[in-house]
Design a protein around this motif. Structure first.
Motif, mmCIF file in Angstrom:
data_model
loop_
_atom_site.group_PDB
_atom_site.id
_atom_site.type_symbol
_atom_site.label_atom_id
_atom_site.label_comp_id
_atom_site.label_asym_id
_atom_site.label_seq_id
_atom_site.Cartn_x
_atom_site.Cartn_y
_atom_site.Cartn_z
ATOM 1 N N LEU A 86 0.837 -1.198 0.000
ATOM 2 C CA LEU A 86 0.000 0.000 0.000
ATOM 3 C C LEU A 86 0.872 1.249 0.000
ATOM 4 O O LEU A 86 2.072 1.199 0.266
ATOM 5 N N THR A 87 0.260 2.362 -0.329
ATOM 6 C CA THR A 87 0.889 3.672 -0.162
ATOM 7 C C THR A 87 0.026 4.471 0.798
ATOM 8 O O THR A 87 -1.211 4.367 0.774
ATOM 9 N N LEU A 88 0.649 5.251 1.656
ATOM 10 C CA LEU A 88 -0.102 5.962 2.687
ATOM 11 C C LEU A 88 -0.948 7.091 2.108
ATOM 12 O O LEU A 88 -1.941 7.488 2.715
ATOM 13 N N ASP A 89 -0.571 7.615 0.939
ATOM 14 C CA ASP A 89 -1.427 8.614 0.301
ATOM 15 C C ASP A 89 -2.743 7.985 -0.127
ATOM 16 O O ASP A 89 -3.810 8.589 0.024
ATOM 17 N N ALA A 94 5.390 15.169 9.577
ATOM 18 C CA ALA A 94 4.621 13.923 9.685
ATOM 19 C C ALA A 94 5.427 12.780 10.277
ATOM 20 O O ALA A 94 4.879 11.919 10.969
ATOM 21 N N THR A 95 6.732 12.721 10.010
ATOM 22 C CA THR A 95 7.532 11.596 10.482
ATOM 23 C C THR A 95 7.944 11.775 11.940
ATOM 24 O O THR A 95 8.246 12.878 12.387
ATOM 25 N N GLU A 96 7.940 10.657 12.656
ATOM 26 C CA GLU A 96 8.317 10.639 14.065
ATOM 27 C C GLU A 96 9.216 9.442 14.317
ATOM 28 O O GLU A 96 9.380 8.581 13.452
ATOM 29 N N LYS A 151 10.456 9.071 4.144
ATOM 30 C CA LYS A 151 9.431 9.172 3.119
ATOM 31 C C LYS A 151 8.113 8.641 3.661
ATOM 32 O O LYS A 151 8.064 7.564 4.260
ATOM 33 N N VAL A 152 7.051 9.408 3.452
ATOM 34 C CA VAL A 152 5.738 9.011 3.944
ATOM 35 C C VAL A 152 4.802 8.708 2.781
ATOM 36 O O VAL A 152 4.255 7.613 2.669
ATOM 37 N N LEU A 153 4.619 9.693 1.918
ATOM 38 C CA LEU A 153 3.686 9.566 0.808
ATOM 39 C C LEU A 153 4.389 9.093 -0.465
ATOM 40 O O LEU A 153 5.591 9.281 -0.631
#
Length: 264
Positions: free
Chosen positions: A124-127, A174-176, A212-214
């Motif tokens: 999956l992708t978080l976007d 967004a990143t933690e 990287k998130v999205l």
């Protein structure tokens, strides 16, 4: 609906603000100004923006005034809840704090839930996760707004993908250490200038420390994801605590807000 009355909400806001200032004074600022980029800073001229760890898309017809109300109140609630409840085992408390602060600034909450997200695919992708959630919230709205808001959400994320500096700013918030937390929202304004906002919140737990998130692929079996769904409304007449939000955000504004490509 939030069970606090206005007096209780005002007191809660003030207590959170005092605690946030005390924590930041003790630990020092953790929000750094972004490097110089060509994207517009924050003039409420475009129909999409970064607001801390949130992405927002505005349906055509939103006034500049209402855009600023959305961005200031959301960003304050987002940042304050993160400062007060930073640990991954505090995710529900953080989400509840965010909602209470939204209520304290004048938003009315009509629907809300915080549950684990179940993916039907191995990758999956978080976007796409965020879009799935915000589509679900928008789909619950009455009238013809649902499809329009879904389209705005899709176009907003598509526009964001083409703005690497905006993505970089977003991911910084967004990143933690233990994963990440972010939101995707879409808004509309009706003929009486009341604003409706559908909000998707994504919390994921990961030890990967991936910046990287999205727009990157994740293995769903190794990524516990929690989703928040909320539907809020506000009219300018009901706005509260705006001056306090602005004062808190002013020193952070360049590090928090960025407009990007308008939604067409």
């Amino acid at each position: 609906m939030n069970k606090m009355n206005e007096a209780e909400a005002s007191l809660y806001f003030d207590q959170c603000l005092e605690q946030c200032r005390a924590k930041l004074k003790f630990t020092g600022p953790k929000i750094q100004a972004r490097s110089a980029v060509k994207l517009p800073f924050d003039r409420d001229e475009m129909n999409a923006a970064i607001m801390g760890s949130g992405v927002v898309g505005f349906l055509d017809g939103m006034s500049r005034r209402n855009k600023r109300i959305v961005k200031n109140t959301y960003a304050y609630a987002d940042i304050a809840s993160k400062v007060l409840f930073p640990a991954k085992d505090e995710k529900l408390a953080r989400y509840e704090c965010f909602k209470k602060l939204m209520f304290a600034t004048g938003w009315t909450e009509y629907h809300s839930a915080f549950t684990q997200y179940k993916s039907t695919s191995a990758k999956l992708t978080l976007d796409n996760v965020a879009l799935d959630i915000v589509h679900s919230v928008a789909g619950g709205l009455a009238g013809t707004a649902a499809n329009a808001l879904k389209a705005v959400a899709d176009k907003t994320m598509d526009a964001l993908k083409k703005q690497p500096e905006a993505v970089k700013l977003f991911e910084r918030h967004a990143t933690e250490a233990s994963g990440g937390n972010f939101g995707v929202s879409v808004c509309k304004q009706d003929e009486e200038a009341e604003v409706t906002m559908a909000v998707a919140t994504v919390r994921y737990d990961s030890l990967d420390n991936n910046a990287k998130v999205l727009f990157v692929e994740w293995d769903s079996s190794e990524l516990p994801i929690f989703q928040g769904k909320a539907h809020f409304t506000i009219h300018e007449e009901d706005l509260r605590k705006e001056a306090e939000c602005i004062k808190y955000l002013d020193e952070l504004r360049e590090a928090v807000f960025m407009e990007f490509a308008p939604v067409k």
